[in-house]
Design an enzyme around this catalytic site. Structure first.
Site, PDB file in Angstrom:
ATOM      1  N   TYR A 129       0.837  -1.206   0.000  1.00  0.00           N
ATOM      2  CA  TYR A 129       0.000   0.000   0.000  1.00  0.00           C
ATOM      3  C   TYR A 129       0.872   1.257   0.000  1.00  0.00           C
ATOM      4  O   TYR A 129       0.544   2.242  -0.656  1.00  0.00           O
ATOM      5  CB  TYR A 129      -0.960  -0.007   1.195  1.00  0.00           C
ATOM      6  CG  TYR A 129      -2.085  -1.014   1.021  1.00  0.00           C
ATOM      7  CD1 TYR A 129      -2.998  -0.884  -0.021  1.00  0.00           C
ATOM      8  CD2 TYR A 129      -2.227  -2.101   1.880  1.00  0.00           C
ATOM      9  CE1 TYR A 129      -4.021  -1.798  -0.200  1.00  0.00           C
ATOM     10  CE2 TYR A 129      -3.251  -3.024   1.710  1.00  0.00           C
ATOM     11  CZ  TYR A 129      -4.137  -2.874   0.669  1.00  0.00           C
ATOM     12  OH  TYR A 129      -5.147  -3.787   0.485  1.00  0.00           O
TER      13      TYR A 129
HETATM   14  C1  LIG Z   1      -0.428  -7.668  -1.778  1.00  0.00           C
HETATM   15  C2  LIG Z   1      -0.925  -7.919  -3.215  1.00  0.00           C
HETATM   16  C3  LIG Z   1      -2.366  -7.436  -3.327  1.00  0.00           C
HETATM   17  C4  LIG Z   1      -0.038  -7.134  -4.182  1.00  0.00           C
HETATM   18  O1  LIG Z   1      -0.549  -7.270  -5.504  1.00  0.00           O
HETATM   19  P1  LIG Z   1       0.450  -7.349  -6.761  1.00  0.00           P
HETATM   20  O2  LIG Z   1      -0.367  -7.350  -8.000  1.00  0.00           O
HETATM   21  O3  LIG Z   1       1.374  -8.473  -6.545  1.00  0.00           O
HETATM   22  O4  LIG Z   1       1.244  -5.960  -6.573  1.00  0.00           O
HETATM   23  P2  LIG Z   1       1.795  -5.005  -7.748  1.00  0.00           P
HETATM   24  O5  LIG Z   1       2.487  -5.822  -8.766  1.00  0.00           O
HETATM   25  O6  LIG Z   1       0.666  -4.135  -8.219  1.00  0.00           O
HETATM   26  O7  LIG Z   1       2.834  -4.135  -6.947  1.00  0.00           O
HETATM   27  C5  LIG Z   1       2.646  -2.754  -6.711  1.00  0.00           C
HETATM   28  C6  LIG Z   1       3.785  -2.192  -5.901  1.00  0.00           C
HETATM   29  O8  LIG Z   1       3.773  -2.761  -4.596  1.00  0.00           O
HETATM   30  C7  LIG Z   1       5.035  -3.388  -4.336  1.00  0.00           C
HETATM   31  N1  LIG Z   1       4.754  -4.632  -3.620  1.00  0.00           N
HETATM   32  C8  LIG Z   1       3.903  -5.620  -4.002  1.00  0.00           C
HETATM   33  N2  LIG Z   1       3.894  -6.620  -3.097  1.00  0.00           N
HETATM   34  C9  LIG Z   1       4.778  -6.255  -2.146  1.00  0.00           C
HETATM   35  C10 LIG Z   1       5.245  -6.872  -0.955  1.00  0.00           C
HETATM   36  N3  LIG Z   1       4.799  -8.065  -0.572  1.00  0.00           N
HETATM   37  N4  LIG Z   1       6.167  -6.217  -0.212  1.00  0.00           N
HETATM   38  C11 LIG Z   1       6.636  -5.019  -0.606  1.00  0.00           C
HETATM   39  N5  LIG Z   1       6.230  -4.366  -1.713  1.00  0.00           N
HETATM   40  C12 LIG Z   1       5.327  -4.985  -2.474  1.00  0.00           C
HETATM   41  C13 LIG Z   1       5.619  -3.689  -5.702  1.00  0.00           C
HETATM   42  O9  LIG Z   1       7.031  -3.753  -5.650  1.00  0.00           O
HETATM   43  C14 LIG Z   1       5.150  -2.521  -6.510  1.00  0.00           C
HETATM   44  O10 LIG Z   1       5.981  -1.393  -6.268  1.00  0.00           O
HETATM   45  P3  LIG Z   1       6.436  -0.422  -7.483  1.00  0.00           P
HETATM   46  O11 LIG Z   1       5.138   0.158  -8.028  1.00  0.00           O
HETATM   47  O12 LIG Z   1       7.287   0.591  -6.805  1.00  0.00           O
HETATM   48  O13 LIG Z   1       7.096  -1.329  -8.438  1.00  0.00           O
HETATM   49  C15 LIG Z   1      -0.821  -9.435  -3.611  1.00  0.00           C
HETATM   50  O14 LIG Z   1       0.505  -9.861  -3.444  1.00  0.00           O
HETATM   51  C16 LIG Z   1      -1.749 -10.353  -2.813  1.00  0.00           C
HETATM   52  O15 LIG Z   1      -2.916 -10.524  -3.188  1.00  0.00           O
HETATM   53  N6  LIG Z   1      -1.223 -10.944  -1.718  1.00  0.00           N
HETATM   54  C17 LIG Z   1      -2.020 -11.850  -0.885  1.00  0.00           C
HETATM   55  C18 LIG Z   1      -3.187 -11.126  -0.224  1.00  0.00           C
HETATM   56  C19 LIG Z   1      -2.814  -9.838   0.498  1.00  0.00           C
HETATM   57  O16 LIG Z   1      -1.813  -9.778   1.205  1.00  0.00           O
HETATM   58  N7  LIG Z   1      -3.667  -8.800   0.341  1.00  0.00           N
HETATM   59  C20 LIG Z   1      -3.528  -7.520   1.032  1.00  0.00           C
HETATM   60  C21 LIG Z   1      -4.612  -7.520   2.058  1.00  0.00           C
HETATM   61  S1  LIG Z   1      -4.449  -6.259   3.300  1.00  0.00           S
END
Ligand SMILES: CC(C)(COP(=O)(O)OP(=O)(O)OC[C@H]1O[C@@H](n2cnc3c(N)ncnc32)[C@H](O)[C@@H]1OP(=O)(O)O)[C@@H](O)C(=O)NCCC(=O)NCCS
Length: 167
Positions: free
Chosen positions: A139
């Site tokens: 986030y």
């Molecule tokens: C968290 C989640 C929603 C991220 O979605 P994603 O499609 O993988 O993320 P994105 O590719 O859009 O990444 C966007 C940015 O966030 C960063 N980011 C994504 N996951 C990250 C992590 N675990 N830790 C640190 N940074 C992270 C990316 O590096 C990227 O940064 P940038 O724009 O500077 O390159 C996904 O990994 C997920 O569904 N995880 C399991 C459920 C979860 O944790 N949901 C959150 C609920 S509170």
């Protein structure tokens, strides 16, 4: 939302059974409770689907409020002195493991912001409760700021978000 994905409200034709995000609690919520919450109007649920209607991600949206004095000073000073101000809560958000790390999570956040803006209702910011430090980092990468002393609650003013989306 960038092709090949579109977002749409969750409906009974969506097959949620194969969705897997790596978070058991989020997957269980999505499969077992999301449609009930929509029916009871305590959340909206929106899914990103590909051309085959396979679900690649989802998020929920609900009206919420935050105490003015819980906000960082910089954020609060642009607001009227009401004791609480309205926000939109992204209650849950997840991307399927096969699509993680490709920008879909950020695109879902952008979709939630644009949808909220389009409603034309009072909500000065998006708010989230990150479930762990990884989610909080995600986030923060999307422009959210942690609320001081509020655990992993983060906030992003919609005006700021719309400016970020234009860049
Ligand atoms: C968290 C989640 C929603 C991220 O979605 P994603 O499609 O993988 O993320 P994105 O590719 O859009 O990444 C966007 C940015 O966030 C960063 N980011 C994504 N996951 C990250 C992590 N675990 N830790 C640190 N940074 C992270 C990316 O590096 C990227 O940064 P940038 O724009 O500077 O390159 C996904 O990994 C997920 O569904 N995880 C399991 C459920 C979860 O944790 N949901 C959150 C609920 S509170």
């Amino acid at each position: 939302m960038k092709p090949p994905f579109v977002t749409e409200p969750l409906n009974p034709d969506h097959d949620r059974s194969a969705f897997h995000s790596g978070s058991d609690s989020l997957d269980r919520y999505f499969k077992e409770r999301a449609s009930q919450d929509v029916r009871r109007r305590v959340a909206g649920c929106f899914v990103a689907v590909d051309q085959d209607k396979t679900i690649a991600g989802f998020y929920t949206l609900a009206a919420a409020s935050v105490a003015l004095d819980a906000l960082p000073r910089e954020m609060a000073k642009a607001l009227p002195r009401y004791p609480v101000v309205p926000v939109m809560l992204v209650g849950r958000l997840a991307v399927a493991t096969t699509h993680q790390g490709k920008g879909l999570g950020s695109a879902l956040i952008a979709d939630a912001i644009i949808r909220t803006d389009r409603f034309g209702i009072g909500a000065f910011a998006m708010m989230v409760d990150a479930k762990d430090e990884h989610a909080a980092a995600f986030y923060q990468a999307s422009g959210f700021t942690a609320l001081p002393g509020q655990g992993r609650r983060l906030c992003l003013p919609i005006a700021t978000a719309l400016r970020l989306l234009q860049d």
